[in-house]
Design an enzyme around this catalytic site. Structure first.
Site: not given
Length: 648
Positions: A195, A266
């Site tokens: 991420y 996510k």
């Protein structure tokens, strides 16, 4: 020519034996397929036209064969037009129809290519015999832990973060359980890879590095067919969708279809940190074009629609069809997380669908909840209550106004004063200066609640000197805006200034941890949106906290799922913000941390899930009844485990 007219095509089972008549594949249409006969040297001898009737007849019925003697005896050259195998893979047959055969039970070579079931060298001797893997793998059997050790060793060999990202994504598509075990056990090291900040670069270069689809792409060309497209996804019991239209990816702007890296990342965290099953997660990108001229004109590898971004009614109709289709296909309890939509759409979509769908905007609500949790924690160091503070934001978009609203809501609940009154403790600065009442007519609707009575102030530094905040929060998406003079001014006004530089990725952070600690002479309580290395100042080591949404949204989503919540309520966000603060110890405070380390993130997520679920039951929004007695234990029991399963 040889003409074969048969009732149906008999296929072999995965164990090598022939199928019974009831198991045989029925062909729904009569279509000639050009193939060839091979001689002992595997060269094609004659063209063969095979026609298969849709009618089912006796499997043992005789087959009529007619040989067309007009075909020459010399074999065709493979390049020149022969057919080398059952798939017809040569240049002469590129326009021919073929059937992509598949089997329902993964076995043998197909099992090694199935990321959901593949265990690599961890298949036991018994499993290798039972599932036709003997000879397809080296003889050694390696346990799960050693696989993790090997993969971490390999990933650490890459010096470039994007290469590490690609290695992780390759692993996810090859061996799902190994990917999640690796991520869970090395979360602090790998979170910045899968991420922020690395995912930002991955999105910028997504077209160049794209190999296999990891989600659904829905474009303007698919209008009227979205429900049909949803049914193409192999997993049917979806509980969480993360969807983006790519218009505001992190602080990088409009990346169009290449924003898919965000939903994929996510949802990897939903599983690794929150324990939501990977098969229940669906990443989706809505491609309505892009206004990024570089992608439209200069990037030949761009994977999206090469047209200007749709807006207005055309955009609204596509989104409305999408929202209706996902609810129809997956049900009332489906969580839809809006991700990285531009301000003008983010607020409108959340407002429009929050009463009809289970929707959550991580940029508005998730960021707000994690920052509120950090502030609750920081006040244990500073002293006083939330209502005693004065807040100044640089940035008045989704994140800034979302955080401001949740802070005001919490102050209102703590003090029993009206929300409108508690908002007066929060001030925002946008690109035109301090948001004040004299600017009301020109403000976007989501900024208007923050227009207070005050003379105009154009410069950010002047706003600090005028407002005299105790808490400074950056959500501007513009790097290096917390200058030395800004930090020094905050330090002159406060013994322990709270400074949160939240913009992502690292290049867009308002200041670095080193700058904050150095310019404040080690007095700042600092946290950032992207990770920074520990800083040594005057002989003391400072470890800055990361106000990462990953503290909140995985556990928040899990709480909605285990309670069967049908709507998201603001009180759930307030409840979620309490859990991270409760996990911060005195040892963490001594290092300057206001967030707990990510090593305990699954424990934190379980507590967040329990608080969110409890609030859902309290508000009458839970549909999974009766309520479990111990919600923390129940949340932990529902969490996905990456442990390998044993195959029969």
């Amino acid at each position: 020519m040889i003409s074969l007219n048969s009732s149906f095509l008999e296929r072999s089972s995965v164990t090598g034996g022939s199928r019974t008549q009831s198991q045989s594949l029925r062909l729904s249409a009569r279509r000639p397929v050009v193939t060839s006969m091979l001689n002992s040297n595997s060269l094609p001898e004659r063209n063969v036209s095979v026609s298969v009737d849709s009618a089912v007849r006796d499997v043992n019925a005789p087959v009529a064969v007619e040989v067309d003697r007009s075909v020459g005896e010399k074999p065709f050259a493979a390049v020149g037009g022969g057919v080398e195998d059952m798939y017809g893979e040569d240049t002469a047959t590129e326009d021919h129809y073929i059937t992509p055969w598949s089997v329902s039970v993964a076995s043998g070579y197909s099992l090694l290519r199935d990321p959901h079931h593949n265990k690599g060298l961890a298949f036991t001797e018994k499993e290798r015999d039972a599932h036709f893997l003997r000879g397809l793998l080296p003889p050694v059997v390696v346990n799960h832990d050693l696989q993790v050790k090997k993969m971490m060793h390999n990933i650490r060999q890459y010096q470039v973060p994007l290469q590490r990202y690609q290695a992780m994504m390759d692993l996810q598509q090859r061996n799902e359980r190994l990917f999640y075990k690796l991520l869970i056990e090395n979360v602090e090291e790998l979170l910045p890879i899968v991420y922020t900040p690395t995912v930002g670069e991955a999105c910028q270069k997504y077209g160049s590095i794209f190999e296999n689809s990891q989600g659904l792409f829905i474009s303007l060309k698919d209008k009227g067919r979205i429900l049909e497209i949803l049914k193409n996804w192999p997993h049917k019991k979806i509980q969480v969708i993360v969807v983006t239209d790519g218009e505001r990816i992190l602080g990088l702007g409009d990346l169009g279809c290449q924003g898919m890296g965000i939903p994929v990342g996510k949802l990897a965290l939903y599983t690794a940190l929150g324990g939501v099953r990977p098969s229940a997660c669906l990443p989706i990108t809505i491609d309505v074009g892009t206004n990024n001229e570089k992608l439209l004109n200069d990037d030949e590898f761009y994977i999206g629609l090469k047209q200007k971004r749709a807006a207005g009614q055309e955009y609204a109709e596509l989104m409305n069809e999408f929202m209706s289709a996902v609810k129809q296909n997956y049900g009332e309890n489906l969580l839809i997380q809006f991700e990285d939509f531009a301000n003008h759409n983010a607020f409108d979509l959340l407002e429009k669908y929050r009463t009809t769908h289970l929707v959550f905007n991580d940029d508005i609500q998730g960021t707000a909840s994690v920052v509120l949790g950090g502030l609750i924690s920081a006040l244990k160091l500073v002293g006083g209550s939330l209502a005693d503070q004065k807040f100044l934001f640089l940035g008045a978009g989704e994140a800034g106004t979302g955080i401001a609203e949740l802070i005001a809501l919490e102050i209102s609940k703590q003090t029993n004063i009206p929300l409108e009154e508690s908002r007066k403790k929060v001030w925002l600065v946008d690109s035109k200066g301090l948001i004040v009442r004299s600017r009301l007519d020109s403000l976007q609707h989501f900024k208007k609640p923050w227009a207070h009575d005050h003379e105009p102030v154009n410069e950010f530094l002047d706003a600090i000197k005028t407002i005299r905040p105790t808490v400074l929060i950056g959500s501007s998406g513009t790097g290096q805006t917390f200058t030395k003079e800004v930090v020094e001014t905050m330090s002159s006004l406060n013994e322990k200034p709270i400074i949160l530089a939240l913009s992502n990725p690292t290049s867009q952070s308002e200041c670095t941890a080193e700058q904050a600690y150095t310019w404040s002479e080690g007095r700042a309580i600092f946290a950032s949106g992207s990770p920074f290395k520990p800083v040594e100042y005057n002989g003391k080591l400072y470890v800055s906290g990361q106000a990462n949404n990953a503290y909140i949204f995985p556990g928040f989503g899990l709480g909605l799922i285990i309670s069967g919540a049908i709507r998201v309520h603001d009180d759930m966000l307030l409840a979620a913000s309490e859990a991270p603060a409760e996990q911060v110890t005195q040892e963490h405070f001594d290092k300057g941390l206001i967030f707990p380390p990510f090593t305990s993130i699954r424990k934190i997520s379980a507590h967040i899930a329990a608080k969110v679920a409890a609030k859902a039951y309290e508000l009458g929004l839970a549909s999974r009844l009766p309520q479990p007695e111990n919600l923390v234990a129940y949340a932990e029991s529902c969490m996905y485990s990456p442990k390998y399963r044993i195959y029969r």
